[in-house]
Design an enzyme around this catalytic site. Structure first.
Site, PDB file in Angstrom:
ATOM      1  N   ARG A 143      -9.436   1.524   9.124  1.00 40.45           N
ATOM      2  CA  ARG A 143      -8.920   0.202   9.487  1.00 40.45           C
ATOM      3  C   ARG A 143     -10.077  -0.512  10.123  1.00 40.45           C
ATOM      4  NH1 ARG A 143      -2.950   0.903   9.083  1.00 40.45           N
ATOM      5  NH2 ARG A 143      -1.881  -0.956   9.959  1.00 40.45           N
ATOM      6  N   ARG A 182      11.831  -0.812  10.379  1.00 37.92           N
ATOM      7  CA  ARG A 182      10.720  -0.478  11.289  1.00 37.92           C
ATOM      8  C   ARG A 182      10.701  -1.366  12.644  1.00 37.92           C
ATOM      9  NH1 ARG A 182       5.301   0.560   7.865  1.00 37.92           N
ATOM     10  NH2 ARG A 182       4.544  -0.640   9.569  1.00 37.92           N
ATOM     11  N   LYS A 227       0.723  -1.211  -0.294  1.00 37.51           N
ATOM     12  CA  LYS A 227      -0.074  -0.040  -0.129  1.00 37.51           C
ATOM     13  C   LYS A 227       0.990   1.290  -0.081  1.00 37.51           C
ATOM     14  CE  LYS A 227      -1.626  -1.004   4.090  1.00 37.51           C
ATOM     15  NZ  LYS A 227      -1.310  -2.283   4.189  1.00 37.51           N
ATOM     16  N   ARG A 265      11.975  -4.944   4.460  1.00 34.62           N
ATOM     17  CA  ARG A 265      11.615  -3.798   4.319  1.00 34.62           C
ATOM     18  C   ARG A 265      12.540  -2.762   5.087  1.00 34.62           C
ATOM     19  NH1 ARG A 265       5.827  -1.593   5.381  1.00 34.62           N
ATOM     20  NH2 ARG A 265       6.126  -2.578   7.298  1.00 34.62           N
ATOM     21  N   ARG A 290       0.229  -8.151  13.994  1.00 38.39           N
ATOM     22  CA  ARG A 290      -0.235  -7.096  13.032  1.00 38.39           C
ATOM     23  C   ARG A 290      -1.402  -7.884  11.935  1.00 38.39           C
ATOM     24  NH1 ARG A 290       4.868  -4.905  10.622  1.00 38.39           N
ATOM     25  NH2 ARG A 290       3.604  -3.533   9.201  1.00 38.39           N
TER      26      ARG A 290
HETATM   27  P1  AP5 Z   1       4.880  -1.557   1.762  1.00 33.65           P
HETATM   28  O1  AP5 Z   1       4.354  -0.603   0.540  1.00 33.65           O
HETATM   29  O2  AP5 Z   1       5.821  -0.669   2.893  1.00 33.65           O
HETATM   30  O3  AP5 Z   1       3.801  -2.305   2.706  1.00 33.65           O
HETATM   31  P2  AP5 Z   1       2.243  -1.693   3.189  1.00 33.65           P
HETATM   32  O4  AP5 Z   1       0.944  -2.457   2.717  1.00 33.65           O
HETATM   33  O5  AP5 Z   1       2.266  -0.059   3.203  1.00 33.65           O
HETATM   34  O6  AP5 Z   1       2.544  -2.188   4.525  1.00 33.65           O
HETATM   35  P3  AP5 Z   1       2.537  -1.708   5.985  1.00 33.65           P
HETATM   36  O7  AP5 Z   1       3.630  -2.637   7.089  1.00 33.65           O
HETATM   37  O8  AP5 Z   1       3.206  -0.335   5.989  1.00 33.65           O
HETATM   38  O9  AP5 Z   1       1.249  -1.640   6.503  1.00 33.65           O
HETATM   39  P4  AP5 Z   1       0.585  -1.610   7.946  1.00 33.65           P
HETATM   40  O10 AP5 Z   1      -0.756  -1.366   7.395  1.00 33.65           O
HETATM   41  O11 AP5 Z   1       1.012  -2.840   8.862  1.00 33.65           O
HETATM   42  O12 AP5 Z   1       1.443  -0.233   8.561  1.00 33.65           O
HETATM   43  P5  AP5 Z   1       1.209   0.970   9.014  1.00 33.65           P
HETATM   44  O13 AP5 Z   1       2.380   1.951   8.722  1.00 33.65           O
HETATM   45  O14 AP5 Z   1      -0.101   1.619   8.214  1.00 33.65           O
HETATM   46  O15 AP5 Z   1       5.660  -2.529   1.340  1.00 33.65           O
HETATM   47  C1  AP5 Z   1       6.234  -3.564   2.191  1.00 33.65           C
HETATM   48  C2  AP5 Z   1       7.643  -4.108   1.711  1.00 33.65           C
HETATM   49  O16 AP5 Z   1       7.573  -4.771   0.462  1.00 33.65           O
HETATM   50  C3  AP5 Z   1       8.470  -2.941   1.223  1.00 33.65           C
HETATM   51  O17 AP5 Z   1      10.039  -3.396   1.528  1.00 33.65           O
HETATM   52  C4  AP5 Z   1       8.525  -2.841  -0.125  1.00 33.65           C
HETATM   53  O18 AP5 Z   1       9.450  -2.408  -0.893  1.00 33.65           O
HETATM   54  C5  AP5 Z   1       8.074  -4.292  -0.561  1.00 33.65           C
HETATM   55  N1  AP5 Z   1       7.098  -4.286  -1.614  1.00 33.65           N
HETATM   56  C6  AP5 Z   1       6.063  -3.516  -2.049  1.00 33.65           C
HETATM   57  N2  AP5 Z   1       5.437  -3.864  -2.965  1.00 33.65           N
HETATM   58  C7  AP5 Z   1       6.205  -4.898  -3.682  1.00 33.65           C
HETATM   59  C8  AP5 Z   1       5.904  -5.713  -4.894  1.00 33.65           C
HETATM   60  N3  AP5 Z   1       5.039  -5.588  -5.542  1.00 33.65           N
HETATM   61  N4  AP5 Z   1       6.694  -6.482  -5.092  1.00 33.65           N
HETATM   62  C9  AP5 Z   1       8.058  -6.676  -4.277  1.00 33.65           C
HETATM   63  N5  AP5 Z   1       8.188  -6.069  -3.215  1.00 33.65           N
HETATM   64  C10 AP5 Z   1       7.141  -5.291  -2.803  1.00 33.65           C
HETATM   65  O19 AP5 Z   1       0.730   0.839  10.515  1.00 33.65           O
HETATM   66  C11 AP5 Z   1       1.519   0.762  11.515  1.00 33.65           C
HETATM   67  C12 AP5 Z   1       0.866   0.895  12.807  1.00 33.65           C
HETATM   68  O20 AP5 Z   1       0.370   2.035  12.999  1.00 33.65           O
HETATM   69  C13 AP5 Z   1      -0.300  -0.297  13.149  1.00 33.65           C
HETATM   70  O21 AP5 Z   1      -0.155  -1.525  13.426  1.00 33.65           O
HETATM   71  C14 AP5 Z   1      -1.231   0.612  14.085  1.00 33.65           C
HETATM   72  O22 AP5 Z   1      -0.649   0.173  15.481  1.00 33.65           O
HETATM   73  C15 AP5 Z   1      -1.101   2.114  13.546  1.00 33.65           C
HETATM   74  N6  AP5 Z   1      -1.994   2.566  12.842  1.00 33.65           N
HETATM   75  C16 AP5 Z   1      -1.953   3.179  11.281  1.00 33.65           C
HETATM   76  N7  AP5 Z   1      -3.089   3.426  11.100  1.00 33.65           N
HETATM   77  C17 AP5 Z   1      -3.819   3.077  11.838  1.00 33.65           C
HETATM   78  C18 AP5 Z   1      -5.180   3.304  11.878  1.00 33.65           C
HETATM   79  N8  AP5 Z   1      -5.944   3.650  10.903  1.00 33.65           N
HETATM   80  N9  AP5 Z   1      -6.007   2.579  12.984  1.00 33.65           N
HETATM   81  C19 AP5 Z   1      -5.385   2.408  14.196  1.00 33.65           C
HETATM   82  N10 AP5 Z   1      -4.167   2.129  14.208  1.00 33.65           N
HETATM   83  C20 AP5 Z   1      -3.425   2.666  13.087  1.00 33.65           C
END
Ligand code: AP5
Length: 229
Positions: A101, A173, A26, A140, A184
């Site tokens: 979410r 991270r 994402k 990552r 997660r």
């Molecule tokens: P990446 O693009 O970083 O993946 P992502 O889907 O963004 O994954 P996240 O881990 O960031 O999502 P998340 O939802 O758990 O974390 P968030 O920061 O929102 O890609 C991942 C890896 O794969 C990278 O190395 C990339 O290079 C590689 N990659 C990508 N696409 C690829 C492809 N096509 N082919 C090969 N490799 C690829 O949330 C973190 C924390 O914040 C949560 O756990 C929670 O505690 C809090 N939080 C955030 N938002 C909320 C909310 N709305 N409500 C409550 N808590 C929240």
């Protein structure tokens, strides 16, 4: 970074939601789309990480929750998002990554969007083989300066450990440790998966095959954005 093909994109003028499990890509796709359409990439995870690194009161609240891999309470997330999308740079549309979410967040977002000129959101649901998620997350690395996302297996920088854009240090991270990743993923299944049905029933959700490489997935995303206009 990645290419979306040769066709020019028009203005976005929409609220776009990127929905999918941790590691689905994402953030990576949202960075590309935001650059392409010149709209803000609104990652609630990045917003929280920024608060944590500054040691703000909100960051102090969120830090232990994020370290456990759980979700931050809805009221905290919603206040932060509402303030962010009221800023002028959101007037031509924006891309949400990691928000909403929970059903409560989605319902509240619906009320907020009803007051904006974009109409209903477009929800892109990234579908990725479970087996890939762990490899993507453990591999990552993120730029400490600009937040650009890399991967030690699949998306390496030109100079190891340094960002191609600004030379910033690439770091892992804290929530990308295996035991936190499992929590997660469980939180996603429990609290976020119901949104797939919620938005599908509203007819605003499109599935995206997120298994391909970054440029291939980006082509699908841009194709859907163009067709949905
Ligand atoms: P990446 O693009 O970083 O993946 P992502 O889907 O963004 O994954 P996240 O881990 O960031 O999502 P998340 O939802 O758990 O974390 P968030 O920061 O929102 O890609 C991942 C890896 O794969 C990278 O190395 C990339 O290079 C590689 N990659 C990508 N696409 C690829 C492809 N096509 N082919 C090969 N490799 C690829 O949330 C973190 C924390 O914040 C949560 O756990 C929670 O505690 C809090 N939080 C955030 N938002 C909320 C909310 N709305 N409500 C409550 N808590 C929240």
């Amino acid at each position: 970074m990645a290419s979306a093909g040769s066709t020019a994109v028009g203005p976005l003028r929409r609220a776009v939601i990127f929905l999918g499990p941790p590691g689905a890509g994402k953030g990576t796709q949202a960075q590309e789309v935001a650059r392409l359409y010149q709209v803000p990439h609104l990652s609630t995870g990045d917003m929280f990480r920024d608060h944590v690194s500054r040691g703000s009161p909100l960051g102090l609240q969120a830090k232990p929750i994020m370290e456990r891999g759980e979700l931050v309470p809805d009221e905290i997330v919603l206040g932060m998002v509402e303030e962010r999308i009221a800023r002028p740079d959101c007037s031509n549309g924006f891309v949400f990554d990691g928000f909403p979410r929970t059903l409560a967040q989605a319902e509240k977002l619906g009320q907020i969007l009803a007051k904006l000129p974009f109409g209903r959101p477009l929800v892109l649901h990234f579908v990725v083989d479970q087996g890939r998620l762990l490899r993507r997350l453990t591999g990552r690395r993120t730029c400490k300066v600009g937040g650009e996302i890399y991967n030690i297996y699949d998306r390496q920088p030109k100079v190891p450990g340094r960002c191609d854009n600004d030379g910033g240090e690439l770091v892992q991270r804290p929530d990308d440790r295996e035991e936190v990743i499992r929590e997660r993923l469980a939180a996603y299944e429990r609290q976020t998966m119901p949104l797939v049905d919620y938005y599908r029933r509203q007819g605003v959700l499109k599935d995206v095959n997120g298994d391909g490489d970054v440029p291939t997935v980006l082509q699908s995303v841009v194709g859907l954005l163009k067709r949905a206009r």
